[in-house]
Design an enzyme around this catalytic site. Structure first.
Site, PDB file in Angstrom:
ATOM      1  N   LEU A   1     -21.727  32.516  11.944  1.00 33.66           N
ATOM      2  CA  LEU A   1     -21.731  33.784  12.676  1.00 33.66           C
ATOM      3  C   LEU A   1     -22.742  34.763  12.083  1.00 33.66           C
ATOM      4  CD1 LEU A   1     -17.886  34.057  13.184  1.00 33.66           C
ATOM      5  CD2 LEU A   1     -19.558  34.175  15.052  1.00 33.66           C
TER       6      LEU A   1
ATOM      7  N   GLY B   1       8.695  37.506  14.153  1.00 33.90           N
ATOM      8  CA  GLY B   1       9.482  37.314  15.364  1.00 33.90           C
ATOM      9  C   GLY B   1      10.837  37.974  15.319  1.00 33.90           C
TER      10      GLY B   1
ATOM     11  N   HIS C   1      -0.014  29.750  12.269  1.00 30.60           N
ATOM     12  CA  HIS C   1      -0.344  29.420  13.655  1.00 30.60           C
ATOM     13  C   HIS C   1      -0.570  27.918  13.809  1.00 30.60           C
ATOM     14  CE1 HIS C   1      -2.017  33.769  14.145  1.00 30.60           C
ATOM     15  NE2 HIS C   1      -0.717  33.714  14.324  1.00 30.60           N
TER      16      HIS C   1
ATOM     17  N   SER D   1     -15.258  40.004   3.133  1.00 27.86           N
ATOM     18  CA  SER D   1     -13.832  39.659   3.126  1.00 27.86           C
ATOM     19  C   SER D   1     -13.124  40.548   4.131  1.00 27.86           C
ATOM     20  CB  SER D   1     -13.224  39.879   1.730  1.00 27.86           C
ATOM     21  OG  SER D   1     -13.214  41.270   1.419  1.00 27.86           O
TER      22      SER D   1
ATOM     23  N   LYS E   1       0.855  -1.193   0.000  1.00 25.52           N
ATOM     24  CA  LYS E   1       0.000   0.000   0.000  1.00 25.52           C
ATOM     25  C   LYS E   1       0.893   1.246   0.000  1.00 25.52           C
ATOM     26  CE  LYS E   1      -0.233  -0.712   4.984  1.00 25.52           C
ATOM     27  NZ  LYS E   1      -1.076  -1.020   6.136  1.00 25.52           N
TER      28      LYS E   1
ATOM     29  N   ALA F   1     -26.176  33.745  12.968  1.00 25.68           N
ATOM     30  CA  ALA F   1     -26.478  33.972  14.384  1.00 25.68           C
ATOM     31  C   ALA F   1     -26.784  35.435  14.680  1.00 25.68           C
ATOM     32  CB  ALA F   1     -25.309  33.505  15.232  1.00 25.68           C
TER      33      ALA F   1
END
Length: 1012
Positions: A770, A309, A751, A780, A58, A773
């Site tokens: 959202l 960073g 992230h 965008s 496989k 709701a």
């Protein structure tokens, strides 16, 4: 990122090596790997069972449901395996939307078994603990295991038990297999925990009378735990998802990332694409990819990546040249575009990183012009004006079209310009330098008082905080609604002087009465004081070696800001929570293993402590308090009006994007009331809803902005809160990562938590939920600012928000070091040298970089030539210096300098003292005679004296001629060292006037005595 998929072979190897169970695990290490380069004779020698067993073959390339796709060859002999591979190996195959080439295969013994001997087991991580799923039926037709399987939740810090496994998971399992399965499942779960797996699935798991067989396995591990598990993992390889090739450039950037404190990521999506990106920040990189895809550029998007960073100039150069090298290999009929974008940096020196990019552009200027590359730049942050200036200059000097924009331009506007969807704006005149924001333009010198209270809820702060401390018996302490006020005091863990000074400057412009930093903790030094500025004055802050001492001496502190490294952040945070006075902890470090983060979260819940982070820049409450580097430097604090509160509170995952929200909100509303970046990890210490509910219960907050992200389900809690009227204030929300559903293969964004494991975790699904709701959801990210403005204007029209009158903040002097960095001041140097320079990226000898010194192979003589003569000497001169060093390397023990060194050493003096005594003996009679001889001969030659005149003058003056006379050596017994040097000079030097002069003197002196 943290959770990374591993190959089936790697997963099984870890299982076979480290599982601890009484169950007999069969076929341990019986697998063979096959690629196009496999030597079958060698393979059979290494795995002789290939000739005697029935086999299964496989692909091992992170492909799901291989059996359903017909990608498993079952019950074959070795010839059958080879025949099967002829129709599959190196063949292009579609798996879902992904098209890829089957390159890597696994051969294992075929296990004959009955259907009722197949089982399904899966262990996966969640915020509250690890779930084990078990179903008494396994195999390719297992179906929807989420609804079928029995589940067992093992909470964080809890242990799995055999009794629990039997009672909750094995209720439908045949009695004769329960003991064996129980032992295996307990061992499997312990393996999963010990080796920091985040996902482990076996389907089918076959159990026969002979033992347990692991047939098919899929797994992910927490790559950030490498420093804990290296000994058990070994050198771990993470294959790319099926449909995407592994490029050497990706491996190169990954290696750079591993060796750097900065974050450097690169994923090549389409090497022939015309749209390339070089984006600063994990969140911003996703936003740019979203916008490119929204504008129809998904098929031309060549790469995903980020640099953040505070990478050095050299690191940015290495990253940039890799991108430029890739994009200038194949021409595109429409030319190419490079988008160098980013949000407003919190602490990265934009000019320094742009210098690295500019170096790369200079190196690749000809290929860039040949491939008709147009570059669009948008950036903000410390010293961004200088960065934009040098970027604009390189465009003018090289002739490459480079369009440069700053914070006055919406972050993603350059994407529309690059793709031809909007006209290229006229480049605005930006401020000459950062200091423009720091000048008091009010005309007065008096520090103005604040026109507002530092916080709308400040009057209630004491009451809220005190009520938060009161708890019912047996219940964990309640968390505060108000985390920060203008009286908040913090301890900073780590010697982060720049961040602390930024906090003090923020305090000063907010008109706080006292600094927000009470002390620092740094375990690697003794207790001492550290100097900082408070406005115009210098103050001393205490630094403690021991955290307990800091807490004891500063009982007013209730916030800890931890700059501890990823290796020490867990221990220091656990230690911090032993002190009940601490109510809020911000953890800045990125890369803490998820299992350790979950332990921190659990303890924080038990103690009523709010955790912000890990992997965050922190948060800010204008007019009151800021965490570390949040909000950037003073220019951005002032430009975004963060020195006084507004009416809008926000929460985001990304630190860089939180600063962009500061900018957007300050331009479209009366400003920020409070903002928190919860961090980009899968399990942040506090979640969106924690802060949204705080904002809902804070009178000063009139509207809420949430910047969500692909991955996880936290945004659905906001939907529920709106539907149930727990949240009544207007919520503007946008989830980034909408581009992920358009990619043919899985892309892990910057992230760790930005990865959808199911349809509901996609950004598209969450944005839709959202909106349904009742949240205000833009189409965008480009429209986010417009929607925020629309909601704000509506609240102003209704009288819910009454904008306050603006009052200028007090001025803060600029630090000398930063002013010099910006080129605003100059100061005479105390010391100057034209010999060497170590201030830049690498050491320079007389203008020659040290890397070039070694590449040129100029040797020791050439190096000394650079240092002594400040220029590159010809080869013969370099050789002469080296010969002089060789012949004078040792005079033996009898000379006076060596003698004195020996005497000192025998007297018990140390090496340096002994050597110094010998060096101090150097004079005209020892060592210095050569130097004096050079002076005498040179002076005589330059004055035009004949050799005889020189000898006569020295005799008349009663002076010895240095360099002549020896007790042993003479004309008849010459010193071979001298002879070697004379011969070399005569043969190689273009002129030898001084040597000829000395030899004439020698003829005169030796005519009297051969030893002279």
């Amino acid at each position: 990122m943290s959770a990374k998929a591993i190959s089936e072979q790697t997963g099984k190897e870890l299982l076979y090596k480290h599982i601890c169970t009484t169950a007999a695990v069969q076929n341990r290490f019986r697998y063979a790997n096959v690629t196009a380069e496999t030597d079958w004779e060698r393979l059979v020698q290494d795995h002789p069972w290939l000739l005697t067993e029935r086999l299964v073959v496989k692909p091992d390339q992170l492909i799901k449901r291989r059996g359903k796709l017909g990608l498993v060859g079952v019950n074959l002999d070795l010839k059958g395996v080879k025949d099967w591979l002829k129709t599959h190996l190196m063949k292009e195959t579609m798996v879902g939307k992904a098209k890829g080439i089957l390159k890597n295969f696994l051969i294992e013994p075929f296990v004959a078994h009955k259907q009722e001997e197949e089982f399904y087991v899966c262990v996966y991580a969640t915020r509250e603990g690890d779930y084990m799923l078990f179903h008494h039926e396994g195999g390719v037709d297992v179906g929807d295991v989420d609804s079928k399987a029995l589940k067992l939740l093992v909470g964080v810090d809890e242990k799995i038990s055999a009794d629990t496994v039997k009672s909750q998971l094995l209720t439908h399992t045949p009695a004769d297999k329960k003991e064996m399965l129980t032992s295996f499942l307990v061992g499997l779960f312990n393996l999963y925990e010990d080796l920091y797996f985040t996902y482990l699935e076996i389907n089918p798991l076959v159990v026969t009378k002979d033992g347990v067989y692991v047939l098919d396995m899929a797994a992910k591990i927490d790559a950030t735990a490498d420093y804990l598990c290296k000994a058990k993992w070994g050198d771990m390889e993470f294959p790319p998802p099926f449909g995407r090739e592994a490029y050497p450039e990706e491996a190169y950037i990954a290696d750079l990332d591993a060796k750097s404190g900065a974050s450097l990521k690169l994923t090549i999506l389409n090497p022939r694409g015309r749209i390339w990106t070089m984006v600063a920040g994990g969140g911003a990189s996703v936003v740019y990819s979203d916008t490119i895809c929204d504008l129809g550029g998904v098929n031309e998007l060549a790469n995903y990546g980020e640099y953040s960073g505070a990478p050095s100039e050299q690191q940015t150069y290495d990253y940039a040249k890799t991108i430029l090298s890739l994009m200038t290999r194949e021409k595109h009929p429409d030319g190419k575009v490079l988008i160098i974008g980013g949000s407003i940096a919190n602490f990265t020196n934009v000019a320094a990183t742009f210098k690295g990019i500019v170096r790369a552009i200079k190196d690749y200027q000809n290929p860039l012009k040949e491939h008709e590359v147009t570059i669009f730049v948008r950036r903000g942050g410390p010293n961004y004006q200088e960065g934009l200036r040098v970027m604009g200059e390189i465009g003018k000097t090289t002739g490459i079209p480079i369009h440069v924009f700053g914070t006055e331009t919406h972050m993603t506007a350059i994407v529309g310009m690059a793709l031809g969807h909007r006209p290229i704006a006229t480049e605005p005149c930006v401020a000459a330098h950062t200091a423009n924001f720091l000048l008091n333009t009010s005309g007065g010198t008096i520090t103005p008082a604040s026109s507002r209270s530092a916080s709308f809820s400040e009057v209630k702060t004491v009451a809220e905080n005190s009520s938060a401390q009161k708890t019912c018996a047996g219940l964990p302490p309640a968390k505060s609604t108000t985390l920060f006020s203008n009286h908040t005091k913090a301890i900073v863990w780590g010697m982060q002087t720049r961040a602390v000074q930024g906090m003090l400057d923020f305090d000063y412009v907010c008109s706080r009465q006292e600094p927000s930093v009470a002390a620092m903790v740094y375990p690697f030094t003794g207790d001492h004081k550290q100097k900082f500025y408070w406005g115009h004055k210098e103050i001393l802050l205490p630094v403690y070696k021991n955290m307990a001492d800091a807490m004891k001496k500063h009982p007013e502190v209730d916030v800890l800001i931890s700059f501890a490294s990823l290796r020490s952040a867990y221990d220091s945070t656990i230690e911090t929570m032993q002190h009940p006075q601490i109510r809020t902890i911000a953890i800045i470090a990125e890369g803490i293993p998820e299992a350790l983060t979950r332990k921190i979260i659990r303890m924080a819940e038990e103690k009523g402590v709010t955790i912000i982070g890990p992997a965050t820049v922190g948060g800010i409450k204008p007019g009151c308090f800021k965490i570390g580097n949040t909000g950037g430097m003073l220019d951005n604090i002032l430009a975004s009006k963060l020195y006084r509160p507004g009416s809008v509170a926000y929460v985001s995952r990304s630190g860089g994007m939180s600063n962009e929200l500061n900018n957007i909100i300050s331009r479209t509303t009366d400003g920020v009331y409070e903002g928190v970046a919860i961090g980009g990890d899968r399990y942040p210490g506090s979640v969106f809803m924690d802060h949204v509910l705080r904002y809902q219960d804070t009178p000063g907050v009139k509207m809420i902005v949430v910047l969500g992200e692909i991955g996880g389900n936290e945004e659905y809690k906001i939907c529920k809160g709106i539907k149930e009227s727990r949240i009544t204030k207007p919520v503007v929300c946008w989830c980034i990562g909408t581009c992920a559903t358009l990619f043919s293969s899985e892309v892990q964004f910057g992230h760790a938590g930005a990865c959808a494991n199911q349809a509901s975790e996609t950004a598209v699904a969450k944005n839709k939920a959202l909106e349904e709701a009742g949240a205000f959801v833009p189409k965008s990210f480009d429209e986010l600012g417009d929607v925020i403005k629309s909601v704000y204007d509506n609240l102003v029209a209704k009288g819910v928000i009454v904008p306050a009158k603006e009052v200028p903040p007090p001025t803060v002097p600029m630090d000398y070091s930063w002013a010099r960095e910006l080129g605003l001041i100059r100061k005479p140097a105390s010391f100057m040298t034209s010999i060497c320079d170590e201030r830049g990226q690498e050491l320079i000898y007389a203008g020659m970089p040290i890397t070039e010194v070694f590449k040129s192979e100029i040797g020791l003589g050439g190096t000394l030539g650079l240092l002594w003569f400040q220029r590159r000497l010809p080869r013969y001169a370099c050789q002469f210096i080296e010969m002089c060093l060789m012949v004078t390397a040792d005079h033996g023990p009898a000379v006076s300098g060596a003698h004195n060194t020996i005497v000192c050493a025998r007297a018990g003096k140390d090496l340096i003292s002994s050597l110094t005594s010998g060096l101090l003996t150097i004079g005209d009679r020892f060592g210095g005679a050569l130097d004096a001889a050079a002076k005498q001969f040179s002076k005589a030659f330059d004055s035009g004296m004949l050799p005889m005149e020189f000898v006569n003058k020295m005799k008349k003056d009663g002076k010895l001629i240095m360099g002549i006379g020896h007790r042993v050596k003479s004309i008849n017994n010459p010193d071979m060292r001298v002879q070697i040097l004379k011969d070399f000079v005569k043969q190689h030097f273009p002129a030898t006037q001084l040597l000829d002069y000395a030899l004439e003197v020698e003829k005169i002196t030796t005519s009297k005595k051969p030893a002279l």
